[in-house]
Design a protein around this motif. Sequence first.
Motif, short mmCIF file in Angstrom:
data_model
loop_
_atom_site.label_atom_id
_atom_site.label_comp_id
_atom_site.label_asym_id
_atom_site.label_seq_id
_atom_site.Cartn_x
_atom_site.Cartn_y
_atom_site.Cartn_z
N UNK A 173 0.60 -1.65 -0.18
CA UNK A 173 0.15 -0.09 0.12
C UNK A 173 0.99 1.16 0.16
N UNK A 174 2.02 1.15 0.14
CA UNK A 174 3.29 2.16 0.68
C UNK A 174 4.41 1.97 -0.11
N UNK A 175 4.35 1.86 -1.21
CA UNK A 175 5.80 1.45 -1.77
C UNK A 175 6.25 2.08 -1.76
N UNK A 176 7.60 1.65 -1.95
CA UNK A 176 8.90 2.26 -1.61
C UNK A 176 10.11 2.11 -1.07
N UNK A 177 11.05 2.61 -0.96
CA UNK A 177 12.45 2.54 -0.21
C UNK A 177 12.85 1.69 0.91
#
Length: 88
Positions: free
Chosen positions: A20-24
């Motif tokens: 739901x909260x993509x990123x590194x």
Amino acid sequence: MSIVGWIVLGLVAGIVAKVLLPGKDPGGLVGTTLTGVVGAFVGGWMSDRFLDRPVEAGFLDPATWVAAVAGSLVLLIAYRLLFGHSRR
């Protein structure tokens, strides 16, 4: 719930939160699981404290899963606010 139940709940909640909260984000599988387990505790505390609805049921209760995912999202957002710019 048993320890295995908390680990499974944490793994699934952490994966859902990262989808739901993509990123590194750091961690891999272990970090995702820990984020989910701690997120389950945070989500349960937030539900009890701010919504006046304690999460009392077991593993299959939808409120438990929603609280775990919500808590995991809060942890990911807090991590990104605190350390997001240092991962360049």
